[in-house]
Design an enzyme around this catalytic site. Structure first.
Site, PDB file in Angstrom:
ATOM      1  N   SER A  13       0.852  -1.185   0.000  1.00 18.92           N
ATOM      2  CA  SER A  13       0.000   0.000   0.000  1.00 18.92           C
ATOM      3  C   SER A  13       0.885   1.232   0.000  1.00 18.92           C
ATOM      4  O   SER A  13       2.034   1.193   0.445  1.00 18.92           O
ATOM      5  CB  SER A  13      -0.909   0.020   1.233  1.00 18.92           C
ATOM      6  OG  SER A  13      -0.128   0.158   2.414  1.00 18.92           O
ATOM      7  N   LYS A  14       0.342   2.329  -0.502  1.00 21.92           N
ATOM      8  CA  LYS A  14       1.144   3.548  -0.613  1.00 21.92           C
ATOM      9  C   LYS A  14       1.472   4.155   0.741  1.00 21.92           C
ATOM     10  O   LYS A  14       2.316   5.039   0.833  1.00 21.92           O
ATOM     11  CB  LYS A  14       0.429   4.564  -1.500  1.00 21.92           C
ATOM     12  CG  LYS A  14      -0.946   4.999  -1.004  1.00 21.92           C
ATOM     13  CD  LYS A  14      -1.577   5.930  -2.030  1.00 21.92           C
ATOM     14  CE  LYS A  14      -2.979   6.349  -1.634  1.00 21.92           C
ATOM     15  NZ  LYS A  14      -3.608   7.206  -2.657  1.00 21.92           N
ATOM     16  N   ARG A  15       0.832   3.685   1.814  1.00 23.40           N
ATOM     17  CA  ARG A  15       1.189   4.172   3.151  1.00 23.40           C
ATOM     18  C   ARG A  15       2.558   3.637   3.575  1.00 23.40           C
ATOM     19  O   ARG A  15       3.223   4.234   4.412  1.00 23.40           O
ATOM     20  CB  ARG A  15       0.124   3.753   4.161  1.00 23.40           C
ATOM     21  CG  ARG A  15      -1.221   4.436   3.990  1.00 23.40           C
ATOM     22  CD  ARG A  15      -2.167   4.100   5.125  1.00 23.40           C
ATOM     23  NE  ARG A  15      -2.445   2.672   5.179  1.00 23.40           N
ATOM     24  CZ  ARG A  15      -3.377   2.067   4.459  1.00 23.40           C
ATOM     25  NH1 ARG A  15      -4.102   2.763   3.603  1.00 23.40           N
ATOM     26  NH2 ARG A  15      -3.597   0.762   4.567  1.00 23.40           N
ATOM     27  N   LYS A  16       2.967   2.506   3.011  1.00 22.36           N
ATOM     28  CA  LYS A  16       4.224   1.889   3.436  1.00 22.36           C
ATOM     29  C   LYS A  16       5.241   1.757   2.300  1.00 22.36           C
ATOM     30  O   LYS A  16       6.414   1.530   2.552  1.00 22.36           O
ATOM     31  CB  LYS A  16       3.942   0.500   4.024  1.00 22.36           C
ATOM     32  CG  LYS A  16       3.081   0.542   5.278  1.00 22.36           C
ATOM     33  CD  LYS A  16       2.878  -0.851   5.859  1.00 22.36           C
ATOM     34  CE  LYS A  16       2.031  -0.801   7.126  1.00 22.36           C
ATOM     35  NZ  LYS A  16       1.844  -2.144   7.719  1.00 22.36           N
ATOM     36  N   ASN A  17       4.806   1.879   1.072  1.00 23.42           N
ATOM     37  CA  ASN A  17       5.686   1.742  -0.081  1.00 23.42           C
ATOM     38  C   ASN A  17       5.115   2.580  -1.221  1.00 23.42           C
ATOM     39  O   ASN A  17       3.887   2.637  -1.393  1.00 23.42           O
ATOM     40  CB  ASN A  17       5.766   0.277  -0.540  1.00 23.42           C
ATOM     41  CG  ASN A  17       7.085  -0.380  -0.213  1.00 23.42           C
ATOM     42  OD1 ASN A  17       8.132   0.262  -0.235  1.00 23.42           O
ATOM     43  ND2 ASN A  17       7.044  -1.659   0.087  1.00 23.42           N
TER      44      ASN A  17
END
Length: 479
Positions: free
Chosen positions: A255-259
């Site tokens: 997910s864009k929250r982590k990558n």
């Protein structure tokens, strides 16, 4: 047997690395068939019927991503083809026809429940631990048709058998059995005439001749619906293969929250498409000879879909960056790196001449960068006299200040300023002063580069040239 694959992204936002990942494996499968002289085809279809999430620019960005990666489809909205149109919004009338065909054959039914009634039915079903029971399912078919003909709003739902099970055969897994009593009567056609994903997906795959449905494993729970639709239409089922999801380091879904998940981010950072494809190919698959670095042609030569493993591949940014650096240093060659880096910088609105000086700087920096975005950050002293001087470099300059003015004069008067001449001169100067060479070269490096981390001293001196080097050392000596 022909091999026809497809990807069917929805234009709802940034072009996702997951789309690139699934696209790579579908592309490889189709092109393997082509290389054997068989019928192989890779289709790009745009599933744009969800108008509430539709983003107008997203479709173009999907095309640009595929072009950047070199995963050119054989048929798409851009290329055209014999199975078009390739946007679901342009195939609108087809879906109603097929949905009504299922009603006529008794495999689907008109449902008239209001949103409020459906909410109450869902709440009751949840309390009792069962699927929703839709009252319209029990209506007489003639009565339901009369109400539709009278203009009453209705959706079309799949009539899922209430007995037995639906088995999904997945190439990468053992057969998966779903109990029919636990499957909802999914909506196939909405009251406004728009199809749901389930109907449009199956109809389009069938009409486009798709033989292999290779997609992410998150679609497994939807597959029994699709299997039931194939059987209701008396169509042969394609080969299903659900690829493992890309994961963060903690094994959660990427997910864009982590990558960073947008391929555009990797393009803007200066990653190479070859490295991205190589990296994605290792997500759930290993080269049979243990190779870590290999191109698209090699991947397509040795890849077998059956060899994909389901362990939840970790999308490691560190691994991708390392792999990108390997391509810069070991695969492309200096001239190709120079050309691509020059084009990348132009795209970043930084115009530099593609001359011998630029190539010399690139040659020095290839071992010291992993992605193109690092180039200017690590080389400001090559392009301007107004370059930053970090704290460590300032201290080194202070240590060298007693001899920097004399060193500037010595460099200024050298008969030649090539690497051999400057090497000899600096070592002789250090010996005269009773210093170790590093005690001379470290302050000199700090003076001309503003940092203690830079390419090889003598190569850097030659590239910068006598005038710039002497001027910078004199300026450092003055303080």
């Amino acid at each position: 047997m022909p091999v026809v694959t497809r990807i069917a992204p929805s234009p709802t936002g940034d072009p996702h690395v997951g789309t690139a990942y699934i696209g790579l494996f579908n592309h490889a499968l189709a092109h393997q068939a082509q290389s054997r002289g068989e019928q192989g085809k890779f289709i790009l279809r745009i599933e744009d019927t969800d108008r509430t999430r539709y983003v107008e620019s997203s479709e173009t960005r999907i095309f640009q991503m595929m072009q950047w990666l070199g995963l050119t489809p054989d048929e798409s909205p851009l290329q055209g083809g014999s199975n078009g149109p390739y946007r679901q919004s342009e195939r609108f009338d087809l879906y109603g026809e097929y949905a009504r065909q299922l009603v006529s054959s008794g495999h689907a039914y008109y449902a008239f429940e209001t949103p409020e009634e459906l909410t109450a039915l869902r709440e009751a079903a949840q309390k009792e631990g069962r699927v929703i029971a839709v009252p319209s399912r029990g209506l007489d078919a003639a009565e339901a048709q009369r109400r539709v003909d009278a203009g009453e709003a209705a959706v079309i739902r799949l009539k899922v058998p209430r007995e037995g099970e639906t088995v999904v055969n997945d190439l990468l897994r053992k057969p998966i059995a779903f109990q029919n009593r636990e499957i909802d009567d999914k909506v196939l056609l909405k009251a406004d005439g728009y199809p749901t994903y389930h109907l449009a997906n199956v109809v389009d795959d069938r009409l486009m001749g798709v033989t292999h449905v290779v997609r992410a494993e998150e679609w497994i729970t939807s597959t029994p619906i699709h299997v039931l639709l194939y059987r209701a239409f008396s169509w042969p089922e394609p080969v299903f293969a659900h690829m493992p999801l890309l994961r963060n380091a903690d094994k959660s879904k990427i997910s864009k929250r982590k990558n960073p998940t947008s391929v555009e981010w990797y393009m803007e950072q200066g990653y190479l498409p070859e490295a991205m494809l190589n990296f994605l190919a290792t997500m759930g698959w290993t080269h049979p000879e243990g190779q870590e670095i290999f191109g698209l042609d090699e991947f397509q030569r040795v890849f077998r879909l059956e060899d994909v493993t389901l362990g939840g591949p970790v999308f490691s940014l560190d691994k991708l960056k390392w792999m990108n650096g390997k391509y810069l240093r070991e695969v492309l060659g200096e001239e190709e790196v120079s050309k691509r880096l020059h084009a990348y910088l132009a795209g970043q609105k930084r115009e530099l001449p593609l001359d011998a000086y630029f190539r010399a700087v690139v040659r020095m920096m290839i071992p010291r960068m992993d992605v193109f975005s690092e180039f200017l950050d690590k080389t400001p002293y090559f392009w301007s006299e107004d370059y930053p001087v970090n704290e460590k470099a300032q201290k080194l300059v202070e240590e060298g200040r007693p001899f920097l003015a004399e060193l500037a004069t010595r460099l200024k008067n050298l008969p030649s300023f090539d690497q051999v001449a400057t090497d000899a001169a600096l070592r002789a100067f250090a010996e005269e002063k009773g210093l170790k060479p590093g005690k001379v070269m470290q302050p000199l490096r700090a003076a001309i580069a503003g940092t203690s981390e830079s390419p090889g001293m003598f190569e850097m001196l030659e590239a910068l040239g006598r005038d710039r080097v002497v001027s910078r050392v004199e300026r450092a000596a003055r303080g």
